[in-house]
Write a protein that holds these residues in place. Sequence first.
Motif, PDB file in Angstrom:
ATOM      1  N   LEU A  55      20.774  22.909  42.035  1.00 43.15           N
ATOM      2  CA  LEU A  55      19.379  22.478  41.258  1.00 43.15           C
ATOM      3  C   LEU A  55      18.554  22.381  42.475  1.00 43.15           C
ATOM      4  O   LEU A  55      18.032  21.210  42.912  1.00 43.15           O
ATOM      5  N   PRO A  56      17.680  23.399  42.921  1.00 48.00           N
ATOM      6  CA  PRO A  56      16.714  23.335  43.939  1.00 48.00           C
ATOM      7  C   PRO A  56      15.573  22.503  43.610  1.00 48.00           C
ATOM      8  O   PRO A  56      15.246  22.336  42.485  1.00 48.00           O
ATOM      9  N   PRO A  57      14.864  21.736  44.596  1.00 50.00           N
ATOM     10  CA  PRO A  57      13.684  20.895  44.149  1.00 50.00           C
ATOM     11  C   PRO A  57      12.899  21.683  43.692  1.00 50.00           C
ATOM     12  O   PRO A  57      11.861  21.177  42.976  1.00 50.00           O
ATOM     13  N   ASP A  58      12.523  22.891  44.013  1.00 51.51           N
ATOM     14  CA  ASP A  58      11.325  23.613  43.382  1.00 51.51           C
ATOM     15  C   ASP A  58      11.441  23.754  41.659  1.00 51.51           C
ATOM     16  O   ASP A  58      10.517  24.243  41.089  1.00 51.51           O
ATOM     17  N   LEU A  59      12.668  23.614  41.192  1.00 56.72           N
ATOM     18  CA  LEU A  59      12.918  23.130  39.646  1.00 56.72           C
ATOM     19  C   LEU A  59      11.513  22.550  39.239  1.00 56.72           C
ATOM     20  O   LEU A  59      11.313  22.871  38.205  1.00 56.72           O
ATOM     21  N   ALA A  60      11.241  21.460  39.857  1.00 59.04           N
ATOM     22  CA  ALA A  60      10.190  20.603  39.338  1.00 59.04           C
ATOM     23  C   ALA A  60       8.716  21.131  39.412  1.00 59.04           C
ATOM     24  O   ALA A  60       7.950  20.518  38.645  1.00 59.04           O
ATOM     25  N   THR A  61       8.642  22.195  39.970  1.00 58.98           N
ATOM     26  CA  THR A  61       7.537  22.809  40.157  1.00 58.98           C
ATOM     27  C   THR A  61       7.372  24.021  39.128  1.00 58.98           C
ATOM     28  O   THR A  61       6.046  24.476  39.209  1.00 58.98           O
ATOM     29  N   PRO A 107      23.056  31.188  38.976  1.00 58.65           N
ATOM     30  CA  PRO A 107      22.886  29.937  39.228  1.00 58.65           C
ATOM     31  C   PRO A 107      21.602  29.215  38.408  1.00 58.65           C
ATOM     32  O   PRO A 107      20.680  29.838  38.049  1.00 58.65           O
ATOM     33  N   VAL A 108      21.850  28.050  38.347  1.00 58.70           N
ATOM     34  CA  VAL A 108      20.779  27.307  37.280  1.00 58.70           C
ATOM     35  C   VAL A 108      19.442  27.704  37.616  1.00 58.70           C
ATOM     36  O   VAL A 108      18.461  27.782  37.132  1.00 58.70           O
ATOM     37  N   GLY A 109      19.255  27.164  39.219  1.00 55.87           N
ATOM     38  CA  GLY A 109      17.723  27.593  39.793  1.00 55.87           C
ATOM     39  C   GLY A 109      17.299  28.868  39.797  1.00 55.87           C
ATOM     40  O   GLY A 109      16.099  28.851  39.356  1.00 55.87           O
ATOM     41  N   SER A 110      18.187  29.777  39.815  1.00 58.52           N
ATOM     42  CA  SER A 110      17.661  31.032  39.698  1.00 58.52           C
ATOM     43  C   SER A 110      17.255  31.415  38.141  1.00 58.52           C
ATOM     44  O   SER A 110      16.466  32.295  38.119  1.00 58.52           O
ATOM     45  N   ALA A 111      18.335  31.314  37.328  1.00 57.19           N
ATOM     46  CA  ALA A 111      17.920  31.328  36.013  1.00 57.19           C
ATOM     47  C   ALA A 111      16.672  30.705  35.439  1.00 57.19           C
ATOM     48  O   ALA A 111      15.962  31.295  34.852  1.00 57.19           O
TER      49      ALA A 111
END
Length: 243
Positions: free
Chosen positions: A49-55, A16-20
Amino acid sequence: MNVFRRAAPSCVYPLPVGSACARLAGVVPEVALMFLETEACLAYGEEDLPPDLATLPLRYHVHLPLDVPWERGVEAAGAAIEALVHKAAFVSPHALVLHPPSPDQLEGLLERSPKLAASLVLENVPGADLAAVWPLIEAYNLGVCLDVGHLVTYGQHRILDLPGFFSRVRLLHVYGGEPSGRHLPLGAFPDPELLRQMLCATAACAAATPVSLVLEVFSWSHWEASMTTLSQWAQAWGLSWSS
């Protein structure tokens, strides 16, 4: 001057995008969020697209879908693009890569959604090498995503002579070409001297912000092999990377 910023596609891992992205953080400074299918990506939620992508210590850009519904009209296509841009807004993508529609459709999109012009970057693709939409690129001050694999595979060399072409390059898709429809590792690139010329021309026109260079291959082993090849060539050519 560190002209180029290395980037990897989010689909370089079968995750998934977030894990990658979490796996890529700290390995590359930028990720291309590959929104390749309109309906599937419109259905993305926080699990995708988990929120922590931004961190994460990453810069992002978005590759808009290959199947934007232009056949349903500019209004439907524009609404889909805007909805996808909204989904990614929390990571502040610096560019939106779009496969160019017809000139009439592109102009309609820009008239409908003028704010897109600030971050829209058009890619040369099979059957659409950017020449037809170049007057609109100039009129709306759009950027260019130079796909060097498409250029050599489909004989699109004429675009390099478009007026001011290299000053508009904001992103590069670099890989070995797609003679069988699949992106090959960079080692298969048929003309390294041409690649050197394109990178050096881009570097000569680059502004203060580094140009994002995406090694656009879709497995991690191919990405690593391509990075090794590119690093060797770039060292010989006197090109450097931004952190």
